[in-house]
Design a protein around this motif. Structure first.
Motif, short mmCIF file in Angstrom:
data_model
loop_
_atom_site.label_atom_id
_atom_site.label_comp_id
_atom_site.label_asym_id
_atom_site.label_seq_id
_atom_site.Cartn_x
_atom_site.Cartn_y
_atom_site.Cartn_z
N ASP A 141 12.99 82.86 38.73
CA ASP A 141 12.27 81.97 38.23
C ASP A 141 13.05 81.08 36.87
O ASP A 141 12.76 79.29 36.93
CB ASP A 141 10.80 82.03 37.90
N PRO A 162 7.22 90.85 40.79
CA PRO A 162 6.82 90.22 39.83
C PRO A 162 7.74 89.86 38.65
O PRO A 162 8.55 88.67 38.35
CB PRO A 162 5.47 90.41 39.98
N TYR A 208 13.04 89.50 45.33
CA TYR A 208 12.42 88.39 44.64
C TYR A 208 10.52 88.55 44.77
O TYR A 208 10.49 88.46 44.08
CB TYR A 208 12.27 87.00 45.69
N HIS A 209 10.18 88.44 46.30
CA HIS A 209 8.84 88.49 46.63
C HIS A 209 8.19 89.63 46.39
O HIS A 209 7.05 89.79 45.82
CB HIS A 209 9.03 88.28 48.04
N LYS A 268 11.04 88.50 39.97
CA LYS A 268 10.58 86.76 40.24
C LYS A 268 10.68 86.31 39.37
O LYS A 268 11.26 85.66 38.97
CB LYS A 268 9.35 86.82 40.71
N ARG A 269 10.28 86.29 38.25
CA ARG A 269 9.80 85.76 36.69
C ARG A 269 11.73 85.72 36.43
O ARG A 269 11.79 84.62 35.44
CB ARG A 269 9.10 87.07 35.71
N TRP A 294 16.25 88.10 49.19
CA TRP A 294 14.09 87.54 48.65
C TRP A 294 13.16 88.47 48.53
O TRP A 294 11.84 87.81 47.87
CB TRP A 294 13.91 86.25 50.23
#
Length: 793
Positions: A706, A699, A695-696, A702-703, A692
């Motif tokens: 997601d 960005p 992920y955090h 994360k994109r 994580w």
């Protein structure tokens, strides 16, 4: 049989008439193909018979390679070339108005294997014969192999692989050598004979089909024996015949049946025992036809166990020696433990076979008794030697209700080898450290190899001809002489010629893609290719996440620069492996979006080639610019695809895993593109790895993540949920996100390098020059010198 086109034409015409009752001009193309196949097999049969006679005459020790897989590929061209009669056949057929290439296309890949394990076995068979060593294969004659892969709406669909539709012209059925294999029943001790007897067993007949394995420029022709299950006359009277008949057919139906159920596990264990029991009976019968007893069996026979699948050979030979040939335990164990050598192919704990004891007791009651005895004797020996009962428990064969086949293999074999230097070190220092320490000197390394005859000489005649023009053809017999190309790697003319050959091969693949995928690909783009069995540790997911990342960069970043690239995937996922099948669906879903987006498709295309196998590999591999070998460091035992790509002049973009390590040692890092965490770095990172955080903290990552669950690639947002869960909520077991940034940077470096075509060609030529080390001829010589100790015929 024929040495000139005239003799060929006469024999071919005669066979068409005698077999099908019509002249050549009226015959069908399938009839022409089957007659040609039979002619080549019969041509080889003279050498086949001579080889067998010479083994007997000169009292030669033989090696038998037991493997559940032999991924042979098409054999027609290979055999014609190895026999030196390809041109005679081609010209003769042409004068009859027949195009030999049309006949070649009718041959299907034999459904006898799936991945690297089976292809390695096939390469070994080729090298053994070509080097004139007496080495034979033993496997199962599967009716449908693994499966034929169809891609429908992006999903993998499994349909039967009907590879025997036109029969198998290479095989010769040998019903006189049929043996019975026993399952189920009970074991009783006969006090009069002082022997254990297997009562109430359900017998299955094993019928051998022999295939000649033709060497190149040698009269030596070895045998690949395929065992086929048929109903026996010896079945319990209370058995329903229809049910029995179906159970018999199931044994040879498919390779690797789904073992998620008890019936599936039973069938897999049945297959394994069927192979070893039939094979050993035949070898013993042959031995006793030459020698008065089995006392010297281990001196005249060595059996290589390819992975744990045939490890039941060890207790089965004990059973045969004790129950059928009156040996005492110690005598039998001496023979057994000097007969078998074991090749380990994995460090994945879940891939090291363990069978439920209750299943073995029921299906193979006498064999289980012997395994139990081996376990207890070894357990007592460890305690006696070390005084450590806990150690004895850890090293034992039977534990926690399971039989550990890898431990049985190590205990019962005189040699245990890994298949790449890194893999062997992991076995010795981690996965099997205590066993390695207990048996000093038993563990050794034999880095895998590939037959350069099929994978360079025959699969890529354009490149082979170019090499011959530059350095002659002595490398065909001595592949290490490919190193002479090093002297010419800076030659601008050779570099240009290599680029031209590569472009021709890329065009061939592009034509196939246009015909079958209906997508136009740019042959001036970089062909990044990842073709192999689908598994989480092989990280096809890393490739597709990289594509998604680049897709968003092209769409959202006006300054993003990308040289055109074509990403090509191929490979099968096991029918019950939901995660791997979902990755295939993701690749195809991303491909649809990318290929139809005008902004993106001019920079990038994504292709999935269905039903990847040997014949397709022969088309795909010579066309590769970049060989993607990106498994998690420490997980891939060796790999052989990496060697095939290297030999055909592709740059390895990979992790320091498996044989990639040795490829780098051969060509130096500047002629590869290496990225990512090493095995040691992964071990250091494991305790503190938090997926994580990636992920955090990024960005763009994360994109990408997601997009797996926001409907970007499929209207059903749950379609790729399992991938999201594996990455994010199971903490990314294979460190995909940990290596993603390094992978993208490596791709970027590849783009820049490719644009300097002279430097690119130089690196490719160096890879080809150093690929001779990875010929399976070298591997076989190491097995011969260190393990088998067989002599040339």
């Amino acid at each position: 049989m024929f040495t000139s086109k005239e003799e060929f034409i006469m024999e071919f015409s005669k066979r068409i008439i005698s077999t099908y009752g019509r002249c050549v001009s009226q015959s069908h193309v399938t009839e022409q193909f089957m007659v040609l196949e039979s002619m080549v097999r019969d041509y080889a049969s003279v050498n086949w018979a001579t080889t067998k006679a010479d083994i007997i005459k000169y009292n030669k020790k033989q090696m038998y390679y037991f493997s559940l897989e032999f991924l042979m590929g098409r054999m027609l061209v290979n055999n014609l070339m190895n026999l030196g009669i390809y041109d005679v056949a081609k010209i003769g057929l042409s004068e009859l108005g027949i195009n030999i290439h049309e006949l070649e296309e009718l041959e299907t890949d034999a459904g006898l294997g799936n991945g690297g394990l089976g292809r390695l076995a096939a390469c070994f068979m080729d090298s053994l014969a070509s080097l004139s060593y007496p080495g034979n294969g033993n496997t199962i004659r599967y009716e449908y192999g693994l499966f034929k892969q169809k891609i429908e709406d992006g999903y993998q669909i499994e349909v039967p692989d009907q590879w025997l539709k036109l029969g198998n012209g290479w095989e010769v059925r040998k019903p006189k050598h049929t043996v019975d294999v026993k399952f189920w029943g009970t074991v009783q001790y006969n006090s009069e004979t002082q022997k254990y007897e297997h009562k109430g067993a359900e017998c299955v007949s094993a019928v051998p089909y022999d295939v000649p394995i033709v060497g190149m420029d040698t009269t030596v022709t070895n045998t690949l024996r395929l065992w086929h299950a048929q109903p026996s006359d010896n079945i319990p009277s209370n058995k329903d015949f229809r049910q029995y008949n179906q159970e018999v057919r199931d044994i040879c139906q498919t390779l690797y049946p789904d073992d998620s159920t008890i019936s599936g596990k039973t069938l897999r264990l049945k297959q394994q025992y069927f192979l070893v029991a039939a094979g050993l009976q035949a070898i013993i019968k042959y031995h006793l036809s030459l020698y008065p007893s089995l006392d010297n069996f281990h001196e005249k026979t060595v059996i290589q166990l390819n992975d744990t699948h045939p490890v039941l050979c060890i207790p089965e030979l004990m059973r045969l020696l004790i129950d059928e040939h009156d040996y005492e335990w110690d005598q039998a164990w001496f023979i057994v433990s000097h007969t078998f050598a074991y090749t380990n192919h994995t460090v994945l704990v879940e891939a090291l076979e363990r069978w439920p004891i209750t299943l073995m007791q029921a299906l193979l009651p006498r064999v289980y008794m012997i395994i139990d005895e081996i376990h207890h004797r070894f357990h007592d020996e460890v305690i006696k030697r070390t005084g450590d009962k806990e150690k004895a428990d850890r090293l034992g064969i039977l534990k926690d209700g399971y039989c550990d086949m890898a431990h049985l293999a190590v205990v019962g074999s005189f040699s245990v080898n890994g298949v790449a230097y890194l893999h062997t070190q992991i076995l010795k220092n981690d996965v099997m450290r205590e066993l390695s320490d207990y048996f000093p000197g038993k563990f050794n390394n034999k880095t895998n190899g590939i037959t350069h005859r099929r994978w360079l000489l025959y699969a890529n005649p354009q490149l082979s001809d170019l090499i011959k023009q530059q350095i002659g053809d002595s490398w065909i017999e001595q592949p290490l002489l490919l190193s002479r190309l090093l002297d010419y790697s800076l030659d601008p003319k050779l570099q240009e010629q290599f680029i031209a050959v590569k472009k021709e091969r890329k065009q061939r693949l592009a034509d196939y893609i246009l015909k079958n995928n209906h997508i136009q690909v740019d042959i001036d783009s970089i062909f990044n290719i990842q073709v192999k069995r689908f598994h989480a540790y092989k990280r096809q997911l890393l490739s597709v996440l990289g594509i998604i990342y680049q897709y968003y960069e092209i769409k959202n970043n006006p300054d993003y620069q990308m040289y055109p690239q074509t990403f090509i995937f191929g490979g099968k996922a096991a029918p019950g492996y939901y995660f791997a099948k979902t990755v295939i669906k993701l690749i195809n879903s991303v491909a649809k979006v990318v290929n139809e987006d005008e902004d993106v498709s001019k920079y990038m295309k994504v292709i999935f080639i269905e039903n990847y196998g040997v014949t397709l590999a022969e088309l795909i591999i010579p066309a590769a610019d970049v060989s993607l070998q990106i498994s998690t460091a420490g997980k891939e035992a060796s790999g052989t695809g990496n060697m095939k790509f290297m030999m055909n002049g592709a740059i390895t973009l990979g992790t320091m895993d498996g044989a990639n390590v040795e490829i780098v040692q051969q060509v130096a890092k500047e002629n590869c593109e290496i990225f990512g965490l090493t095995t040691a770095e992964i071990e250091d990172l494991k305790p503190n790895y938090r997926v994580w955080d990636y992920y955090h903290n990024d960005p763009k990552i994360k994109r990408v993540i997601d997009s797996l669950v926001d409907g970007s690639w499929d209207n059903n947002r749950e379609q790729f949920r399992v991938i999201f869960e594996e990455l994010m909520n199971r903490n990314d077991e294979y460190f995909v996100l940990a290596d993603l940034d390094a992978y993208l940077k490596a791709l970027n470096r590849i783009e820049k390098r490719y644009q300097d075509q002279a430097e690119w060609a130089k690196a490719c030529l160096i890879n080809i020059a150093k690929s001779g080390y990875f010929s399976s001829d070298r591997t076989i010589k190491e097995y011969v010198d260190d393990i088998w100790h067989i002599e040339k015929i």
